[in-house]
Write an enzyme that holds these catalytic residues in place. Structure first.
Site, short mmCIF file in Angstrom:
data_model
loop_
_atom_site.label_atom_id
_atom_site.label_comp_id
_atom_site.label_asym_id
_atom_site.label_seq_id
_atom_site.Cartn_x
_atom_site.Cartn_y
_atom_site.Cartn_z
N GLY A 1 7.91 -8.73 1.45
CA GLY A 1 6.58 -9.44 1.52
C GLY A 1 6.13 -10.06 0.19
O GLY A 1 6.77 -9.59 -0.74
N HIS B 1 -3.23 -6.82 -1.32
CA HIS B 1 -2.95 -7.71 -2.58
C HIS B 1 -4.11 -8.77 -2.59
O HIS B 1 -4.68 -9.12 -3.52
CB HIS B 1 -1.80 -8.45 -2.75
CG HIS B 1 -0.51 -7.52 -3.22
ND1 HIS B 1 -0.51 -7.36 -4.55
CD2 HIS B 1 0.72 -7.28 -2.57
CE1 HIS B 1 0.43 -6.23 -4.90
NE2 HIS B 1 1.30 -6.46 -3.63
N HIS C 1 0.39 -3.75 3.16
CA HIS C 1 0.41 -3.78 1.74
C HIS C 1 0.00 -5.16 1.15
O HIS C 1 -0.34 -5.26 0.18
CB HIS C 1 2.16 -3.57 1.56
CG HIS C 1 2.30 -3.47 0.03
ND1 HIS C 1 2.90 -2.57 -0.78
CD2 HIS C 1 2.55 -4.61 -1.01
CE1 HIS C 1 2.92 -2.78 -1.82
NE2 HIS C 1 2.95 -4.07 -2.04
N GLU C 2 0.46 -6.39 1.82
CA GLU C 2 0.29 -7.62 1.53
C GLU C 2 -1.36 -8.04 1.55
O GLU C 2 -1.70 -8.52 0.66
CB GLU C 2 0.95 -8.54 2.30
CG GLU C 2 2.45 -8.17 2.34
CD GLU C 2 3.05 -8.29 0.74
OE1 GLU C 2 4.06 -7.66 0.62
OE2 GLU C 2 2.58 -8.67 -0.16
N CYS D 1 6.45 -1.95 -5.29
CA CYS D 1 5.69 -3.26 -5.23
C CYS D 1 6.41 -4.06 -6.40
O CYS D 1 6.47 -3.74 -7.56
CB CYS D 1 4.40 -3.00 -5.68
SG CYS D 1 3.28 -4.40 -5.83
O1 K2U Z 1 4.13 -7.04 -2.01
C1 K2U Z 1 5.34 -6.77 -2.73
O2 K2U Z 1 5.23 -6.26 -3.74
C2 K2U Z 1 6.54 -6.44 -1.88
C3 K2U Z 1 6.82 -5.21 -1.57
C4 K2U Z 1 6.32 -5.03 -0.23
C5 K2U Z 1 6.28 -3.42 0.31
C6 K2U Z 1 5.99 -3.42 1.71
C7 K2U Z 1 5.88 -2.36 2.26
C8 K2U Z 1 6.23 -1.26 1.35
C9 K2U Z 1 7.08 -1.27 0.36
C10 K2U Z 1 6.78 -2.49 -0.23
C11 K2U Z 1 8.12 -4.62 -1.75
O3 K2U Z 1 8.16 -4.50 -3.11
S1 K2U Z 1 9.39 -5.69 -1.17
C12 K2U Z 1 10.83 -4.58 -1.73
C13 K2U Z 1 11.16 -3.65 -0.62
C14 K2U Z 1 12.41 -4.18 -0.06
C15 K2U Z 1 12.72 -3.59 1.01
C16 K2U Z 1 12.18 -2.40 1.48
C17 K2U Z 1 10.96 -1.98 0.79
C18 K2U Z 1 10.46 -2.58 -0.27
ZN ZN Z 2 2.90 -5.38 -3.72
#
Ligand code: K2U
Ligand code: ZN
Length: 172
Positions: free
Chosen positions: A45, A140, A136-137, A93
């Site tokens: 995301g 933000h 999560h998004e 994140c």
């Molecule tokens: O928004 C962001 O920073 C991207 C986040 C999104 C996220 C959603 C749910 C749970 C954790 C993070 C992540 O950093 S994207 C990296 C990632 C990839 C696969 C699985 C979990 C996190």
């Molecule tokens: Zn994030």
């Protein structure tokens, strides 16, 4: 094109984003660049404030790890909590440095209303990992990071680590 990702403690991550007034070519271009940036990170995301744009726009692809890419663009998303509170384990994140992870309370299901890039209304229920990603998004877009949902103690410890990291980084 790939966009730079803004990282904590940048104040732009704390802003409440403004609604998208009209879906213009510029918005479509931003969504395309955010999608490319998300896959390159890699991520599931990415919200507009994470690339320095204070707009209620996000892209996500919760299923990217299952193989085929199915990117979604959500314009002016609104979430309504459904189900019960669960623990989303070890969230990270792309905007929170030091690869920090923590357990975060999330709703098990949510009702999502938004508009897609064609202006078509979206009204659906999400559960599981997709529900976690969209929460999560959308956080933000309201200037909330998952580290804002930790205990005060955990947050104080994390902020101490970031201060040390920033001092070392600026000391060169
Ligand atoms: O928004 C962001 O920073 C991207 C986040 C999104 C996220 C959603 C749910 C749970 C954790 C993070 C992540 O950093 S994207 C990296 C990632 C990839 C696969 C699985 C979990 C996190
Ligand atoms: Zn994030």
């Amino acid at each position: 094109m790939l966009l730079d990702i803004v990282t904590y403690p940048d104040p732009r991550l704390k802003e409440r984003c403004v609604p998208v007034e009209a879906i213009t070519d510029e918005i479509r271009r931003l969504a395309a660049d955010m999608t490319e940036t998300m896959y390159a990170a890699p991520g599931v995301g990415l919200a507009a404030p994470q690339v320095g744009r204070s707009l209620r726009l996000l892209v996500m692809d919760p299923g990217v790890q299952e193989g085929e890419r199915r990117p979604r663009v959500l314009v002016n998303p609104v979430l309504e909590p459904l189900g019960e509170v669960i623990v989303s384990e070890q969230e990270g994140c792309l905007s929170v440095p030091l690869n920090y992870r923590a357990d975060v309370p999330r709703w098990s299901r949510v009702r999502l209303r938004a508009t897609d890039l064609d202006g078509t209304p979206i009204d659906e229920e999400l559960e599981g990992f997709a529900a976690v990603v969209v929460q999560h998004e959308v956080d933000h877009l309201d200037g909330t990071l998952f580290i804002d949902r930790m205990s005060r103690l955990r947050r104080t410890l994390y902020d101490g680590r970031v201060k040390k990291w920033l001092r070392r980084k600026t000391a060169g």
